[in-house]
Design a protein around this motif. Structure first.
Motif: not given
Length: 276
Positions: A184-205
């Motif tokens: 899901a588009p995440w940058s709008k929410i995560l950039v200004e938080t303490d998040a360092l990495f985001v992991i998600y399922p790839s459409m390519r597997g």
């Protein structure tokens, strides 16, 4: 809220302003018809009049209306301000589309910097040496505007849904790593938080891991993957990282792909360790 079935706007050469205003009104009332005139008739009972006549939805008169940020309204913006939330079902979506799309078109119509969609809509006018009907061309442009607005609204609704999912994942974040159940588009929410990495399922597997930028205006990452991993694939990446199941690390170090969630998580944790 009163929904009009017929309207009056100016004739002659059309612009994005009157075209998109008509598109909004037609989306509200699929049977909406419009008269394109050079002067407003005396009897306008039952009509919505816009971009002509100096009324509520015209912007050519003495009264100039401005957005809170100082940008001037044109007729499209005035129509959208009145009906946008009703059309989209959301004040938030209405405001987002105005900020990202409509305000720039209004500025262009008010004599500001040229805007690309306005230029495209202008090209629907028949050339000066053509005998084609201006009204037919106007209707073609309105159909295009309806398509654009429909897709914009759908994307904004999806973005609102994405924000909710990302916020939920952020609440469960551990050690600066956010795990999404699906992309899901995440940058709008995560950039200004303490998040360092985001992991998600790839459409390519498998799974993707992305580093979070330091700000919305920058591509610099809070933590990038180690330089010795960047640009490597498969066996070479496994050898350089010591993590089985890694498939690819982007040359810039912002993205890594892995066969398994465990490998993706290990890569994020190891990148954090090597950044200390």
């Amino acid at each position: 809220m009163k929904i009009f079935e017929k309207g009056i706007t100016h004739g002659g050469k059309f612009h994005a302003d009157d075209v998109f205003s008509t598109a909004v009104l037609r989306m509200l009332c699929p049977g909406f018809t419009v008269k394109r005139v050079l002067s407003v008739p005396e009897d306008t009972e039952g009509y919505i009049v816009y971009d002509i006549g100096g009324g509520e939805f015209d912007h050519h008169g003495e009264e100039i209306k401005y957005r809170p940020d100082g940008r001037r309204y044109a007729s499209f913006g005035l129509i959208w301000e009145r009906y946008g939330a009703y059309l989209t079902g959301s004040e938030e979506i209405k405001n987002s589309i105005d900020e990202d799309f409509i305000a720039a078109m209004d500025e262009s119509d008010n004599g500001g910097e040229k805007e690309v969609v306005s230029t495209i809509i202008s090209a629907f006018n028949p050339p000066w040496n053509s005998s084609d009907s201006s009204d037919d061309a106007f209707e073609e442009a309105v159909d295009t505007a309806v398509t654009i607005l429909t897709k914009l609204i759908a994307h904004e609704a999806a973005a609102k849904e994405a924000d909710a999912e990302v916020r939920e994942a952020l609440e469960a974040m551990e050690n600066g790593i956010v795990i999404l159940k699906r992309f899901a588009p995440w940058s709008k929410i995560l950039v200004e938080t303490d998040a360092l990495f985001v992991i998600y399922p790839s459409m390519r597997g498998g799974y993707n891991v992305q580093g979070v930028p330091v700000s919305k205006e920058s591509r610099e990452l809070k933590i990038a993957f180690p330089e010795k991993w960047c640009g490597l694939e498969n066996e070479r990446l496994v050898e350089a990282s010591g993590i089985e199941g890694l498939k690819f690390c982007h040359r810039s170090g912002f993205l890594l792909a892995a066969d398994t969630f465990e490998a993706a998580l290990d890569a994020a944790e190891k990148a954090k360790e090597q950044n200390r």
